[in-house]
Design a protein around this motif. Structure first.
Motif, PDB file in Angstrom:
ATOM      1  N   SER A   1       0.827  -1.213   0.000  1.00 33.28           N
ATOM      2  CA  SER A   1       0.000   0.000   0.000  1.00 33.28           C
ATOM      3  C   SER A   1       0.859   1.259   0.000  1.00 33.28           C
ATOM      4  CB  SER A   1      -0.921   0.011   1.221  1.00 33.28           C
ATOM      5  OG  SER A   1      -1.838  -1.052   1.157  1.00 33.28           O
ATOM      6  N   ALA A   2       1.948   1.227   0.766  1.00 34.52           N
ATOM      7  CA  ALA A   2       2.820   2.402   0.863  1.00 34.52           C
ATOM      8  C   ALA A   2       3.480   2.743  -0.470  1.00 34.52           C
ATOM      9  CB  ALA A   2       3.896   2.171   1.932  1.00 34.52           C
ATOM     10  N   VAL A   3       3.780   1.722  -1.286  1.00 37.69           N
ATOM     11  CA  VAL A   3       4.470   1.969  -2.557  1.00 37.69           C
ATOM     12  C   VAL A   3       3.545   1.796  -3.761  1.00 37.69           C
ATOM     13  CG1 VAL A   3       6.739   1.431  -1.607  1.00 37.69           C
ATOM     14  CG2 VAL A   3       5.418  -0.382  -2.729  1.00 37.69           C
ATOM     15  N   GLU A   4       2.266   1.572  -3.493  1.00 42.50           N
ATOM     16  CA  GLU A   4       1.223   1.510  -4.524  1.00 42.50           C
ATOM     17  C   GLU A   4       1.426   0.382  -5.531  1.00 42.50           C
ATOM     18  OE1 GLU A   4       1.626   5.613  -5.787  1.00 42.50           O
ATOM     19  OE2 GLU A   4      -0.139   6.142  -4.600  1.00 42.50           O
ATOM     20  N   VAL A   5       1.683  -0.830  -4.997  1.00 41.74           N
ATOM     21  CA  VAL A   5       1.743  -2.035  -5.825  1.00 41.74           C
ATOM     22  C   VAL A   5       0.910  -3.100  -5.128  1.00 41.74           C
ATOM     23  CG1 VAL A   5       4.030  -1.529  -6.791  1.00 41.74           C
ATOM     24  CG2 VAL A   5       3.849  -2.934  -4.726  1.00 41.74           C
ATOM     25  N   SER A   6       0.760  -4.245  -5.759  1.00 44.16           N
ATOM     26  CA  SER A   6       0.009  -5.340  -5.140  1.00 44.16           C
ATOM     27  C   SER A   6       0.889  -6.083  -4.133  1.00 44.16           C
ATOM     28  CB  SER A   6      -0.487  -6.319  -6.207  1.00 44.16           C
ATOM     29  OG  SER A   6       0.606  -7.030  -6.760  1.00 44.16           O
TER      30      SER A   6
END
Length: 77
Positions: free
Chosen positions: A37-42
Motif C-alpha cells: 500500500s505504501a508503494v502503490e503495488v500489489s
C-alpha cells in the motif's frame, strides 16, 4: 522477437536482495500488504520481490527503500 513473458528473475543468486527486503520490512514493522500500500503495488509484487522472482524498476526500488527507511544500495547493492 517477442518480449520474454513471466517474472523477471532478480540478478542475485538465491534472491539475496529479497531476504534483505523482508528483514527491512519486518524491522520497519510493516506487513507485506502495508508495504504494498505504501508503494502503490500489489501484495503479490512484494512477495515476488522477497522471493527473488521480480527485480523492480529503479523508480519502484527507490519507493520501497524510502518506505523502509533504508538506502537502495543496502537493499539491492
Amino acid at each position: 522477437m517477442s518480449p520474454v513473458s513471466g517474472p523477471v528473475r532478480a540478478p542475485e543468486a538465491g534472491g539475496a536482495a529479497g531476504g534483505r527486503i523482508r528483514v527491512a520490512r519486518k524491522e520497519a514493522g510493516l506487513t507485506q500488504q502495508g508495504l504494498a500500500s505504501a508503494v502503490e503495488v500489489s501484495r503479490q509484487t512484494i512477495i515476488a520481490m522477497e522471493t527473488g522472482d521480480y527485480a523492480p524498476s529503479v523508480y519502484l526500488a527507490i519507493k520501497v527503500a524510502r518506505a523502509l527507511g533504508a538506502p537502495v544500495e543496502e537493499l539491492w547493492g
